[in-house]
Scaffold this motif. Structure first.
Motif, PDB file in Angstrom:
ATOM      1  N   GLY A  61       0.786  -1.227   0.000  1.00 21.95           N
ATOM      2  CA  GLY A  61       0.000   0.000   0.000  1.00 21.95           C
ATOM      3  C   GLY A  61       0.812   1.268   0.000  1.00 21.95           C
ATOM      4  N   ARG A  62       2.113   1.206   0.353  1.00 23.86           N
ATOM      5  CA  ARG A  62       2.924   2.417   0.410  1.00 23.86           C
ATOM      6  C   ARG A  62       3.125   2.964  -0.996  1.00 23.86           C
ATOM      7  NH1 ARG A  62       8.352   3.138  -0.074  1.00 23.86           N
ATOM      8  NH2 ARG A  62       8.669   0.868  -0.050  1.00 23.86           N
ATOM      9  N   GLY A  63       2.800   4.231  -1.181  1.00 27.70           N
ATOM     10  CA  GLY A  63       2.994   4.871  -2.474  1.00 27.70           C
ATOM     11  C   GLY A  63       1.856   4.711  -3.446  1.00 27.70           C
ATOM     12  N   TRP A  64       0.756   4.047  -3.053  1.00 31.64           N
ATOM     13  CA  TRP A  64      -0.376   3.831  -3.945  1.00 31.64           C
ATOM     14  C   TRP A  64      -1.502   4.810  -3.611  1.00 31.64           C
ATOM     15  CZ3 TRP A  64      -0.051   0.344  -7.924  1.00 31.64           C
ATOM     16  CH2 TRP A  64       0.998  -0.590  -7.862  1.00 31.64           C
ATOM     17  N   GLN A  65      -2.179   5.295  -4.648  1.00 35.00           N
ATOM     18  CA  GLN A  65      -3.340   6.173  -4.495  1.00 35.00           C
ATOM     19  C   GLN A  65      -4.510   5.569  -5.272  1.00 35.00           C
ATOM     20  OE1 GLN A  65      -2.497  10.302  -5.537  1.00 35.00           O
ATOM     21  NE2 GLN A  65      -0.307   9.911  -5.355  1.00 35.00           N
ATOM     22  N   VAL A  66      -5.665   5.562  -4.654  1.00 34.12           N
ATOM     23  CA  VAL A  66      -6.869   5.055  -5.321  1.00 34.12           C
ATOM     24  C   VAL A  66      -7.528   6.207  -6.070  1.00 34.12           C
ATOM     25  CG1 VAL A  66      -9.116   3.970  -5.010  1.00 34.12           C
ATOM     26  CG2 VAL A  66      -7.183   3.253  -3.591  1.00 34.12           C
ATOM     27  N   ARG A  67      -7.605   6.065  -7.389  1.00 36.50           N
ATOM     28  CA  ARG A  67      -8.189   7.090  -8.248  1.00 36.50           C
ATOM     29  C   ARG A  67      -9.077   6.437  -9.296  1.00 36.50           C
ATOM     30  NH1 ARG A  67      -5.593  12.201  -8.456  1.00 36.50           N
ATOM     31  NH2 ARG A  67      -3.788  12.372  -7.039  1.00 36.50           N
ATOM     32  N   SER A  68     -10.013   7.210  -9.811  1.00 38.16           N
ATOM     33  CA  SER A  68     -10.907   6.722 -10.859  1.00 38.16           C
ATOM     34  C   SER A  68     -10.253   6.908 -12.223  1.00 38.16           C
ATOM     35  CB  SER A  68     -12.245   7.469 -10.814  1.00 38.16           C
ATOM     36  OG  SER A  68     -13.038   7.144 -11.949  1.00 38.16           O
ATOM     37  N   ALA A  69     -10.357   5.878 -13.055  1.00 41.52           N
ATOM     38  CA  ALA A  69      -9.864   5.962 -14.429  1.00 41.52           C
ATOM     39  C   ALA A  69     -10.955   6.410 -15.384  1.00 41.52           C
ATOM     40  CB  ALA A  69      -9.308   4.612 -14.871  1.00 41.52           C
ATOM     41  N   GLY A  70     -12.084   6.846 -14.850  1.00 41.16           N
ATOM     42  CA  GLY A  70     -13.192   7.280 -15.691  1.00 41.16           C
ATOM     43  C   GLY A  70     -14.442   6.492 -15.378  1.00 41.16           C
ATOM     44  N   ALA A  71     -15.548   6.967 -15.884  1.00 41.54           N
ATOM     45  CA  ALA A  71     -16.842   6.327 -15.631  1.00 41.54           C
ATOM     46  C   ALA A  71     -17.054   5.170 -16.594  1.00 41.54           C
ATOM     47  CB  ALA A  71     -17.972   7.346 -15.760  1.00 41.54           C
ATOM     48  N   GLY A  72     -17.540   4.051 -16.057  1.00 38.73           N
ATOM     49  CA  GLY A  72     -17.905   2.902 -16.874  1.00 38.73           C
ATOM     50  C   GLY A  72     -19.403   2.695 -16.870  1.00 38.73           C
ATOM     51  N   SER A  73     -19.849   1.556 -17.368  1.00 39.20           N
ATOM     52  CA  SER A  73     -21.278   1.296 -17.458  1.00 39.20           C
ATOM     53  C   SER A  73     -21.926   1.124 -16.094  1.00 39.20           C
ATOM     54  CB  SER A  73     -21.522   0.041 -18.309  1.00 39.20           C
ATOM     55  OG  SER A  73     -20.889  -1.087 -17.711  1.00 39.20           O
ATOM     56  N   LYS A  74     -21.140   0.783 -15.067  1.00 37.31           N
ATOM     57  CA  LYS A  74     -21.694   0.564 -13.729  1.00 37.31           C
ATOM     58  C   LYS A  74     -21.073   1.508 -12.697  1.00 37.31           C
ATOM     59  CE  LYS A  74     -22.893  -4.305 -14.428  1.00 37.31           C
ATOM     60  NZ  LYS A  74     -22.560  -4.326 -15.866  1.00 37.31           N
ATOM     61  N   GLY A  75     -20.566   2.625 -13.137  1.00 35.85           N
ATOM     62  CA  GLY A  75     -19.971   3.592 -12.219  1.00 35.85           C
ATOM     63  C   GLY A  75     -18.507   3.816 -12.530  1.00 35.85           C
ATOM     64  N   HIS A  76     -17.822   4.468 -11.602  1.00 40.14           N
ATOM     65  CA  HIS A  76     -16.416   4.794 -11.811  1.00 40.14           C
ATOM     66  C   HIS A  76     -15.544   3.538 -11.741  1.00 40.14           C
ATOM     67  CE1 HIS A  76     -16.431   9.200 -11.942  1.00 40.14           C
ATOM     68  NE2 HIS A  76     -17.488   9.125 -11.156  1.00 40.14           N
ATOM     69  N   ARG A  77     -14.496   3.524 -12.536  1.00 43.39           N
ATOM     70  CA  ARG A  77     -13.532   2.422 -12.545  1.00 43.39           C
ATOM     71  C   ARG A  77     -12.388   2.792 -11.603  1.00 43.39           C
ATOM     72  NH1 ARG A  77     -14.525   3.156 -18.202  1.00 43.39           N
ATOM     73  NH2 ARG A  77     -12.582   4.358 -18.291  1.00 43.39           N
ATOM     74  N   TRP A  78     -12.438   2.241 -10.398  1.00 43.88           N
ATOM     75  CA  TRP A  78     -11.458   2.594  -9.375  1.00 43.88           C
ATOM     76  C   TRP A  78     -10.265   1.645  -9.436  1.00 43.88           C
ATOM     77  CZ3 TRP A  78     -12.086   7.102  -7.070  1.00 43.88           C
ATOM     78  CH2 TRP A  78     -13.367   7.638  -6.962  1.00 43.88           C
TER      79      TRP A  78
END
Length: 257
Positions: A61-78
């Motif tokens: 987990g060190r150095g990782w950030q959870v971000r969305s790659a854009g919206a998909g058919s069922k919501g954001h792609r995290w």
């Protein structure tokens, strides 16, 4: 900052900046590379992308950030994203990690001098791969892009132009009707929220626009056949989307060790 998204064959293991015609002047890019691609770290070490993740980004987990790659058919792609520096101050390695499986994908990024290095913009550029793939999928599955049996260049070009023109008409129509045909229920707010009595309908999609236009031109069907089938399909997809969103609320996305 305009960003160019390009891909390389999976077997490529050279440093992307050494490949000809891959670095237009003053053009930022996000380049998909293989795990065996070799980069040079600020300390001078030469590591593959997979080795760089293990040694520099950490596995817990060190150095990782959870971000969305854009919206998909069922919501954001995290996804989880790691940002690794290289020997060049304008080149970086952007690593995408699947939250559930831990699968990794690697992107070699270049930001020209004078432009800010903004992770969110490059993550968004990496996420543009999905709309491009969807475009090809729609063209093949619903408009016959891959069903041409011609062998001459002119015949293949005519087929491609006609298919892409039909796809463009349906895509523009779906985009203009998106807000007018979207009647979905509000997304769930809690994991235990009961489902709505009426899930509503998702917006008209590109394939559905194509089916409606084809129904007008083809042989007649029973009264309201196409409309009833379309309504049932959109309501079913809206209900599935609502339950998918509620399931996500009850799931804690932790990085895979």
């Amino acid at each position: 900052m305009s960003v160019l998204f390009r891909t390389t064959p999976p077997q490529t293991n050279r440093a992307p900046c050494s490949q000809p015609n891959c670095q237009p002047p003053q053009q930022a890019y996000v380049l998909r590379v293989a795990s065996t691609c070799v980069i040079q770290t600020p300390s001078g070490d030469r590591l593959t992308c997979a080795q760089a993740v293990t040694e520099l980004a950490g596995r817990r987990g060190r150095g990782w950030q959870v971000r969305s790659a854009g919206a998909g058919s069922k919501g954001h792609r995290w996804y989880a994203w790691a940002w690794i520096a290289t020997a060049s101050p304008r080149h970086h390695l952007l690593v995408r990690r699947h939250l559930a499986t831990g699968e990794l994908a690697f992107h070699y990024c270049f930001v020209p001098e004078g432009q800010p290095v903004v992770v969110s913009r490059l993550v968004r550029a990496a996420g543009l791969r999905w709309p491009v793939e969807e475009c090809f999928e729609f063209g093949k599955d619903h408009f016959g892009l891959d069903q041409c049996q011609a062998r001459l260049h002119d015949a293949i070009a005519r087929h491609t132009v006609l298919v892409m023109a039909a796809l463009a008409v349906c895509a523009v129509t779906a985009a203009r009707l998106r807000h007018r045909t979207d009647s979905q229920a509000p997304p769930p707010a809690t994991p235990d929220q009961p489902p709505p009595a009426e899930p509503g309908l998702i917006p008209l999609t590109v394939p559905e626009i194509g089916r409606l236009l084809a129904d007008v031109l083809h042989h007649p069907q029973p009264p309201d056949h196409a409309l009833n089938w379309l309504t049932w399909r959109r309501r079913h997809q809206a209900r599935a989307r609502w339950f998918h969103q509620r399931t996500r609320l009850n799931r804690e996305y932790a990085l895979v060790n």
